[in-house]
Motif scaffolding. Structure first.
Motif, PDB file in Angstrom:
ATOM      1  N   ASN A 368      -6.292   9.113  19.079  1.00 33.94           N
ATOM      2  CA  ASN A 368      -6.318  10.378  19.834  1.00 33.94           C
ATOM      3  C   ASN A 368      -7.558  10.476  20.717  1.00 33.94           C
ATOM      4  OD1 ASN A 368      -3.987  12.027  18.411  1.00 33.94           O
ATOM      5  ND2 ASN A 368      -5.162  11.039  16.780  1.00 33.94           N
ATOM      6  N   ASP A 371      -7.709  13.336  23.320  1.00 36.78           N
ATOM      7  CA  ASP A 371      -7.543  14.721  22.867  1.00 36.78           C
ATOM      8  C   ASP A 371      -8.923  15.354  22.672  1.00 36.78           C
ATOM      9  OD1 ASP A 371      -7.079  17.099  21.447  1.00 36.78           O
ATOM     10  OD2 ASP A 371      -5.301  16.282  20.471  1.00 36.78           O
ATOM     11  N   ASP A 373      -9.813  18.525  22.154  1.00 37.99           N
ATOM     12  CA  ASP A 373      -9.890  19.464  21.034  1.00 37.99           C
ATOM     13  C   ASP A 373     -10.128  18.730  19.720  1.00 37.99           C
ATOM     14  OD1 ASP A 373      -9.520  21.644  22.644  1.00 37.99           O
ATOM     15  OD2 ASP A 373      -7.350  21.747  22.343  1.00 37.99           O
ATOM     16  N   LEU A 374      -9.399  17.642  19.533  1.00 40.04           N
ATOM     17  CA  LEU A 374      -9.538  16.879  18.293  1.00 40.04           C
ATOM     18  C   LEU A 374     -10.885  16.170  18.241  1.00 40.04           C
ATOM     19  CD1 LEU A 374      -8.033  16.197  15.708  1.00 40.04           C
ATOM     20  CD2 LEU A 374      -7.092  14.183  16.828  1.00 40.04           C
ATOM     21  N   LYS A 375     -11.350  15.689  19.360  1.00 41.54           N
ATOM     22  CA  LYS A 375     -12.661  15.022  19.396  1.00 41.54           C
ATOM     23  C   LYS A 375     -13.768  16.005  19.020  1.00 41.54           C
ATOM     24  CE  LYS A 375     -13.429  12.309  22.961  1.00 41.54           C
ATOM     25  NZ  LYS A 375     -13.382  11.819  24.368  1.00 41.54           N
ATOM     26  N   PHE A 377     -13.374  18.611  17.099  1.00 37.07           N
ATOM     27  CA  PHE A 377     -13.204  18.868  15.669  1.00 37.07           C
ATOM     28  C   PHE A 377     -13.818  17.744  14.838  1.00 37.07           C
ATOM     29  CE2 PHE A 377     -10.300  18.070  11.976  1.00 37.07           C
ATOM     30  CZ  PHE A 377     -10.785  19.092  11.172  1.00 37.07           C
ATOM     31  N   MET A 378     -13.700  16.508  15.303  1.00 40.96           N
ATOM     32  CA  MET A 378     -14.192  15.369  14.536  1.00 40.96           C
ATOM     33  C   MET A 378     -15.712  15.274  14.518  1.00 40.96           C
ATOM     34  SD  MET A 378     -11.422  12.425  15.590  1.00 40.96           S
ATOM     35  CE  MET A 378     -12.319  11.173  14.679  1.00 40.96           C
ATOM     36  N   ILE A 468      -6.959  18.952   9.595  1.00 42.64           N
ATOM     37  CA  ILE A 468      -6.572  18.930  11.013  1.00 42.64           C
ATOM     38  C   ILE A 468      -5.634  20.094  11.329  1.00 42.64           C
ATOM     39  CG2 ILE A 468      -5.334  17.624  12.776  1.00 42.64           C
ATOM     40  CD1 ILE A 468      -6.293  15.075  11.327  1.00 42.64           C
ATOM     41  N   ALA A 472      -6.316  23.947  13.914  1.00 41.16           N
ATOM     42  CA  ALA A 472      -5.536  23.859  15.154  1.00 41.16           C
ATOM     43  C   ALA A 472      -5.987  24.910  16.157  1.00 41.16           C
ATOM     44  CB  ALA A 472      -4.054  24.046  14.840  1.00 41.16           C
ATOM     45  N   ARG A 478      -0.862  22.227  16.313  1.00 38.63           N
ATOM     46  CA  ARG A 478      -1.038  20.777  16.126  1.00 38.63           C
ATOM     47  C   ARG A 478       0.282  20.161  15.674  1.00 38.63           C
ATOM     48  NH1 ARG A 478      -5.977  19.416  17.442  1.00 38.63           N
ATOM     49  NH2 ARG A 478      -7.807  20.337  16.449  1.00 38.63           N
TER      50      ARG A 478
END
Length: 573
Positions: A368, A371, A373-375, A377-378, A468, A472, A478
């Motif tokens: 991902n 992405d 948003d996910l980056k 979050f990580m 995850i 969201a 998600r």
């Protein structure tokens, strides 16, 4: 790690209690254990000696319950140091058997431990009761590498006990296959050939599998093989031996024999439909069944094992054999569930192996990478969060749960404490969901509830999936792709509880009404721990209009079309 000896003893006792409950220790907890050093200036103190033994016993239990740690050299070093000091008991030897199998004798002190084992076998004192387990260790070592002496096997090959003869033969056979000659072994095989020629009146080919069977069986009747081809002798001798041990009726003998042949046919199919079975291990099967007979298992229970294994597509790998034996240690009523789980693992292990949390997070980022948003979050230290959720010493901020001024960890909670926690959260959900680390606490509670419900802990993949989904973007949501066999039903049930506690109605869409009814029934007790109710929305009786009773429940399972029909009939009928 310097620590007060009294506090250390209390800490170790808590760890032992967790292991006795079949709880999995986190990597952080194991690192803490490895960092512990018992004060050297108190080695003669009996209390310190007890604490040191307690620590050793914990490492032994870790190796037995999770053989993967046999590759952790620090833990293995602790075990081997104990063996070199002749601190020996049954559990320590069982753990070392796993070490030998997993490491193939590639440890720091194996050769020295081997010398200690050989010295003990020469004694008849207090260690005599461990001679058989030590002999097994030596045989496993012989199968893994070349060992310095074969004398223990050569002596015990003539034992009156079939199980001792069997392991002695295995040790000598492994050496023979490495071109390490033993005159006693060669003479033993020659004597077997002479007996077979005398009793069958036919030419006998050199066959170590057959010789091992004859060495290991308790009951033998050469009449059973006199008129049969040599490639069937193994089967006939083993079946006769097992049936004699069972003391069963003629009808039961017929069904047993029939089931055995069905398993052979399955093995033939799994070996590229060849007419010749490439590799079977009937001897181990016989020994394992004999061991179960010694534990008062009856014929019906054991015959059910054969039926299960012949009907399920479980690959005949050493790893699966080990898992099947572990499953058989559980009560018979749990076999079906255990074999179901093993079937999923067996069929999908090549597709998606269980990986560590760090590996999962790395893969998540690679897949991902676009992405944003996910980056973002990580970046919140996901690995640290997962370890906190799995921690054995996490304390609730929601439920002030203390006994005699001592906090009870979430991993020690019962169903009643989980219900109390859910009631408090539901009563003031707006407050608690805004508290720092609430998601960590909530998932730790779900993990304990799932363990109480299924006796399995949430996996790293399941915990990461929940994190995850719960983080969201409100506007986007998600979409998660969960691999087959990784526990989608469990992930969904955890998310359903969290959303239901927030006062939301949860609809779970399944691919069929059959699955909806099944999942609702299977998860009912899990939801009840949080004072929540679930149902499926299948039409079980004539229904024309108005809201169905099932929608009074917080969580509803159903097929997509059933939700559509119910919406139309509720709003337009």
């Amino acid at each position: 790690m310097s620590i007060d000896i009294i506090i250390l003893d209390e800490f170790l006792n808590n760890i032992r209690q967790e292991l006795q409950k079949n709880q999995t220790l986190s990597h952080l907890t194991i690192e803490k254990l490895l960092s512990i050093r018992i004060p050297k200036n108190h080695t003669e103190n009996s209390f310190n000696i007890d604490v040191e033994q307690n620590l050793l016993d914990i490492f032994v239990e870790i190796l037995i319950k999770n053989p993967g740690y046999c590759l952790n050299q620090s833990i293995v070093d602790r075990l081997e140091i104990a063996l070199l000091s002749k601190k020996i008991n049954k559990n320590i030897l069982d753990a070392y058997k796993e070490v030998i199998k997993r490491t193939q004798c590639q440890t720091n002190n194996f050769s020295r431990v081997l010398d200690v084992f050989i010295d003990i076998l020469d004694e008849n004192g207090s260690y005599f009761k461990y001679h058989f387990d030590i002999l097994v260790c030596l045989a496993l070592a012989s199968e893994a590498t070349t060992i310095s002496t074969l004398e223990p096997f050569e002596i015990n090959l003539f034992s009156d006990e079939d199980i001792i003869r069997s392991w002695s033969f295995r040790g000598l056979r492994a050496a023979y296959e490495r071109k390490y000659q033993s005159l006693e072994f060669q003479e033993w095989c020659d004597n077997i050939i002479d007996k077979l020629v005398e009793n069958t009146k036919s030419e006998v080919h050199f066959n170590l599998d057959l010789f091992e069977t004859i060495t290991s069986v308790k009951y033998i009747d050469f009449e059973k093989i006199r008129d049969k081809p040599q490639d069937q002798w193994n089967r006939e001798l083993l079946i006769f031996d097992l049936i004699e041990r069972f003391k069963i009726s003629e009808g039961e003998r017929f069904h047993f024999y029939k089931t055995w042949l069905e398993i052979e046919e399955l093995e033939e199919f799994q070996n590229d439909k060849s007419k010749k079975i490439v590799k079977t291990d009937r001897l181990k099967l016989a020994l394992n069944i004999d061991n179960l007979l010694g534990k008062n298992w009856n014929f019906e229970q054991l015959n059910e094992i054969f039926k299960i294994l012949s009907q399920y597509k479980i690959s005949p790998t050493p790893e699966n054999q080990e898992k099947v034996l572990l499953a058989l240690n559980k009560p018979p009523e749990k076999w079906l569930r255990e074999v179901n789980r093993l079937t999923v693992e067996s069929n999908f292990s090549k597709i998606r192996e269980i990986r560590s949390a760090a590996g999962l997070i790395e893969e998540l980022g690679n897949i991902n990478s676009n992405d944003e948003d996910l980056k973002n979050f990580m970046r919140i230290h996901l690995l640290e969060i997962i370890e906190k959720i799995k921690s054995s010493d996490l304390i609730s901020r929601v439920l002030d749960n203390t006994i005699k001024d001592q906090s009870i960890y979430i991993t020690q909670w019962t169903e009643e404490q989980i219900r109390q926690w859910a009631h408090i959260v539901k009563e003031n959900v707006d407050y608690w969901t805004k508290v720092n680390d609430f998601t960590i606490e909530a998932l730790a509670v779900m993990k304990q509830a799932n363990f109480l419900h299924t006796k399995f802990h949430l996996t790293d993949a399941q915990i990461l999936s929940c994190l995850i989904a719960l983080n969201a973007n409100v506007d986007k949501g998600r979409l998660l792709q969960i691999g087959t066999g990784e526990g989608k039903s469990t992930i969904i049930s955890v998310l359903a509880v969290i959303h239901a506690l927030k006062g939301k109605k949860v609809d779970i869409i399944t691919s069929s009404p059959v699955l909806a009814e099944r999942d609702a029934k299977e998860k009912e007790k899990f939801y009840n721990m949080f004072n929540l109710q679930c149902s499926d929305n299948n039409d079980k009786s004539l229904y024309l209009a108005g809201p169905k009773k099932c929608y009074r429940k917080e969580i509803v399972y159903g097929e997509a079309t059933q939700f559509q029909f119910d919406t139309l009939r509720t709003e337009y009928a």
